[in-house]
Motif scaffolding. Structure first.
Motif, mmCIF file in Angstrom:
data_model
loop_
_atom_site.group_PDB
_atom_site.id
_atom_site.type_symbol
_atom_site.label_atom_id
_atom_site.label_comp_id
_atom_site.label_asym_id
_atom_site.label_seq_id
_atom_site.Cartn_x
_atom_site.Cartn_y
_atom_site.Cartn_z
ATOM 1 N N ARG A 151 1.247 -1.041 -0.291
ATOM 2 C CA ARG A 151 -0.196 -0.531 -0.252
ATOM 3 C C ARG A 151 0.828 0.974 0.099
ATOM 4 N NH1 ARG A 151 -4.845 0.332 4.048
ATOM 5 N NH2 ARG A 151 -4.389 2.105 3.544
ATOM 6 N N ALA A 152 0.781 2.003 -1.286
ATOM 7 C CA ALA A 152 1.827 3.154 -1.279
ATOM 8 C C ALA A 152 1.577 4.198 -0.022
ATOM 9 C CB ALA A 152 1.501 4.001 -2.691
ATOM 10 N N ASP A 153 0.444 4.358 0.317
ATOM 11 C CA ASP A 153 0.412 5.734 1.724
ATOM 12 C C ASP A 153 0.992 4.496 2.874
ATOM 13 O OD1 ASP A 153 -1.892 3.001 1.349
ATOM 14 O OD2 ASP A 153 -3.101 4.268 2.623
ATOM 15 N N TRP A 334 -0.289 -10.708 6.257
ATOM 16 C CA TRP A 334 0.674 -9.215 6.751
ATOM 17 C C TRP A 334 -0.506 -8.227 6.508
ATOM 18 C CZ3 TRP A 334 3.288 -5.814 7.680
ATOM 19 C CH2 TRP A 334 3.364 -4.365 7.331
ATOM 20 N N VAL A 335 -1.619 -8.481 5.577
ATOM 21 C CA VAL A 335 -2.704 -7.338 5.757
ATOM 22 C C VAL A 335 -3.147 -7.353 6.655
ATOM 23 C CG1 VAL A 335 -4.896 -7.186 4.276
ATOM 24 C CG2 VAL A 335 -2.923 -8.077 2.778
ATOM 25 N N GLY A 336 -3.558 -8.514 7.221
ATOM 26 C CA GLY A 336 -4.867 -7.716 8.399
ATOM 27 C C GLY A 336 -3.601 -7.571 9.659
ATOM 28 N N PHE A 337 -2.379 -7.881 9.681
ATOM 29 C CA PHE A 337 -2.003 -7.062 11.092
ATOM 30 C C PHE A 337 -1.533 -5.526 10.582
ATOM 31 C CE2 PHE A 337 2.605 -5.540 12.753
ATOM 32 C CZ PHE A 337 2.363 -6.065 13.607
ATOM 33 N N GLN A 340 -4.089 -3.040 11.287
ATOM 34 C CA GLN A 340 -4.805 -3.699 12.564
ATOM 35 C C GLN A 340 -3.917 -2.329 12.961
ATOM 36 O OE1 GLN A 340 -5.429 -6.807 15.325
ATOM 37 N NE2 GLN A 340 -4.930 -6.327 16.721
ATOM 38 N N VAL A 341 -2.539 -2.571 12.768
ATOM 39 C CA VAL A 341 -1.111 -1.605 13.045
ATOM 40 C C VAL A 341 -1.940 -0.197 13.330
ATOM 41 C CG1 VAL A 341 1.046 -0.707 13.298
ATOM 42 C CG2 VAL A 341 0.282 -3.058 12.785
ATOM 43 N N ALA A 342 -2.420 -0.212 11.519
ATOM 44 C CA ALA A 342 -2.687 0.646 11.363
ATOM 45 C C ALA A 342 -3.667 2.137 11.751
ATOM 46 C CB ALA A 342 -2.900 1.418 9.323
ATOM 47 N N ALA A 343 -4.564 1.007 11.929
ATOM 48 C CA ALA A 343 -5.899 1.406 13.068
ATOM 49 C C ALA A 343 -5.721 1.595 14.416
ATOM 50 C CB ALA A 343 -7.422 0.457 12.598
ATOM 51 N N ASP A 345 -2.321 3.003 15.825
ATOM 52 C CA ASP A 345 -1.596 3.920 15.719
ATOM 53 C C ASP A 345 -0.686 3.040 16.746
ATOM 54 O OD1 ASP A 345 -0.517 6.249 15.541
ATOM 55 O OD2 ASP A 345 -1.104 6.900 17.248
ATOM 56 N N TRP A 346 -0.579 2.302 16.136
ATOM 57 C CA TRP A 346 0.793 0.949 17.736
ATOM 58 C C TRP A 346 2.220 1.755 17.077
ATOM 59 C CZ3 TRP A 346 -0.028 -4.992 17.143
ATOM 60 C CH2 TRP A 346 -1.706 -5.183 17.644
ATOM 61 N N VAL A 347 2.540 2.067 15.518
ATOM 62 C CA VAL A 347 3.746 2.661 15.398
ATOM 63 C C VAL A 347 3.487 3.982 14.160
ATOM 64 C CG1 VAL A 347 5.514 2.183 13.571
ATOM 65 C CG2 VAL A 347 4.531 0.389 14.737
ATOM 66 N N GLN A 348 4.497 5.036 15.173
ATOM 67 C CA GLN A 348 4.864 6.460 14.826
ATOM 68 C C GLN A 348 5.957 6.235 14.236
ATOM 69 O OE1 GLN A 348 4.256 8.325 18.462
ATOM 70 N NE2 GLN A 348 2.480 8.805 18.978
ATOM 71 N N ILE A 349 5.503 6.697 12.557
ATOM 72 C CA ILE A 349 6.998 6.614 12.224
ATOM 73 C C ILE A 349 7.729 7.853 12.090
ATOM 74 C CG2 ILE A 349 7.761 6.803 9.637
ATOM 75 C CD1 ILE A 349 6.786 4.249 10.446
ATOM 76 N N ASP A 350 8.944 7.371 12.127
ATOM 77 C CA ASP A 350 9.874 8.757 12.826
ATOM 78 C C ASP A 350 11.455 8.750 11.694
ATOM 79 O OD1 ASP A 350 11.780 10.974 13.436
ATOM 80 O OD2 ASP A 350 12.998 9.442 14.837
ATOM 81 N N ALA A 351 10.839 9.681 10.634
ATOM 82 C CA ALA A 351 11.590 9.704 8.994
ATOM 83 C C ALA A 351 13.082 10.105 9.650
ATOM 84 C CB ALA A 351 11.161 10.423 7.539
ATOM 85 N N ARG A 352 14.139 9.943 9.145
ATOM 86 C CA ARG A 352 15.608 10.919 9.828
ATOM 87 C C ARG A 352 16.245 10.542 7.658
ATOM 88 N NH1 ARG A 352 17.073 9.548 14.661
ATOM 89 N NH2 ARG A 352 15.751 9.382 15.160
#
Length: 381
Positions: A151-153, A334-337, A340-343, A345-352
């Motif tokens: 998923r590109a987004d 994987w698609v299910g996981f 669930q992660v996206a819904a 908010d389990w992970v917050q992206i930290d872009a370097r």
């Protein structure tokens, strides 16, 4: 914006025996360093993740041959393997078009030269001579436009989680194949690590089924609330609360930390009642506490090697599902996981962004200084 010279690129090099010693240098696969030969393609690496999993690759680089995937040209230095996205920048390969976006396994740098074989509508295998004897699962590359799990987004989440979830799925399957070794409880160290979370998620999907084990996580005090908030652990304890667990409960230990004193404490705790049914060594998040597993009470720790489980399940029945069915099951999980992660908010992206930021990020991940909820994604160029 980066002032990186695209002709020379940059790559992260690590002292193999001193993981804290890292440096940046010209990428040996960059255009100015290595002209393409017939049958080769150059991938421009654009985004990759840095997690505790990458530290495990470094910690076990010699023993598990992780350093062999991307030779540095210097026996003292290693190129850190990472997972992420690249674009085909140059190609001397029929069927591999410039501009195609590719998911896979790369060195932490700006470029990778591959020798694609078995090019199909879905991807290719790097058939470079030095990789032919290495685990196949790390040599396979997928075209994003032909990947049903892409998923590109949510690309950054995929960079952080997908390689870890593959291991999580296979650990869960390994335990299930073995009937959880007769245990009623699975104990996971480094419970906040993303591979442990993925494993707990897979185990939690078994709730309500006959033989489903209780899922217990061990973590540091600062990560207890985060782990409990996920809902996939039945209990989350701090490491010093280990003695509160019933020592007679038949238990499988899944060791994501690699912490030798912790491993000894867990083996000792369950030894009196002979309740530790299996000790599964997976990672090295506590890499500074890695140590030998000699003279432990209870079962000898066994290193979990994901490619071995892939090989088993890729084989024919009754043990295997075949390659296509394995990919289907892993993709569906994987698609299910990911959803669930996206819904949740389990992970917050930290872009370097940029090479200095990448070097700093490596040091922070190595030192355990990244918050459990963060997922570090690096763009060198």
């Amino acid at each position: 914006m980066s002032d990186l010279n695209p002709a020379t690129g940059q790559r992260l090099f690590i002292q193999r025996t001193q993981l804290a010693q890292a440096q940046l240098g010209p990428d040996p696969d960059a255009p100015a360093q290595r002209p393409l030969q017939a049958g080769e393609a150059r991938l421009a690496v654009q985004r990759f993740s840095l997690t505790a999993n990458n530290i495990t690759y470094a910690a076990f680089g010699e023993a598990m041959r992780y350093w062999d995937f991307f030779p540095s040209g210097d026996a003292a230095l290693g190129c850190l393997p990472v997972w992420g996205f690249a674009t085909v920048a140059e190609s001397q390969v029929d069927g591999l078009a410039v501009g195609r976006r590719v998911w896979g396994y790369y060195p932490a740098g700006t470029h990778l030269v591959v020798a694609p074989s078995k090019v199909s509508a879905h991807g290719f295998t790097d058939g470079a001579a030095h990789r032919r004897e290495l685990a196949l699962v790390y040599n396979q590359y997928q075209f994003c436009d032909a990947d049903p799990g892409y998923r590109a987004d949510l690309e950054d989440l995929q960079a952080v989680l997908r390689p870890l979830f593959m291991t999580s799925f296979l650990i869960d399957d390994f335990l299930d194949v073995n009937g959880f070794f007769g245990a009623t409880q699975v104990l996971l160290s480094s419970a906040s690590s993303k591979t442990a979370v993925g494993t707990a998620h897979c185990l939690a999907l078994r709730r309500g089924r006959p033989g489903a084990p209780r899922i217990v996580g061990l973590t540091s005090p600062g990560n207890v609330a985060y782990c409990r908030s996920l809902g996939c652990y039945d209990a989350v304890l701090t490491y010093d609360a280990l003695p509160s667990l019933d020592a007679a409960t038949p238990t499988v230990y899944v060791d994501f930390s690699g912490d030798a004193p912790l491993r000894r404490a867990i083996h000792g705790h369950f030894a009196a009642a002979d309740a530790l049914r299996h000790s599964c060594s997976v990672g090295g998040t506590h890499w500074q506490a890695l140590g030998a597993a000699r003279d432990l009470p209870g079962p000898k720790p066994v290193l979990f090697f994901a490619p071995a489980q892939v090989k088993l399940r890729s084989g024919p029945p009754p043990e295997g599902w075949g390659p296509a069915e394995l990919q289907r099951r892993m993709g569906e999980a994987w698609v299910g996981f990911l959803a669930q992660v996206a819904a949740g908010d389990w992970v917050q992206i930290d872009a370097r962004l940029g090479a200095p930021a990448a070097l700093q990020a490596y040091g922070q991940v190595l030192g355990g200084q990244v918050d459990a909820r963060q997922g570090v994604v690096v763009a060198l160029a």
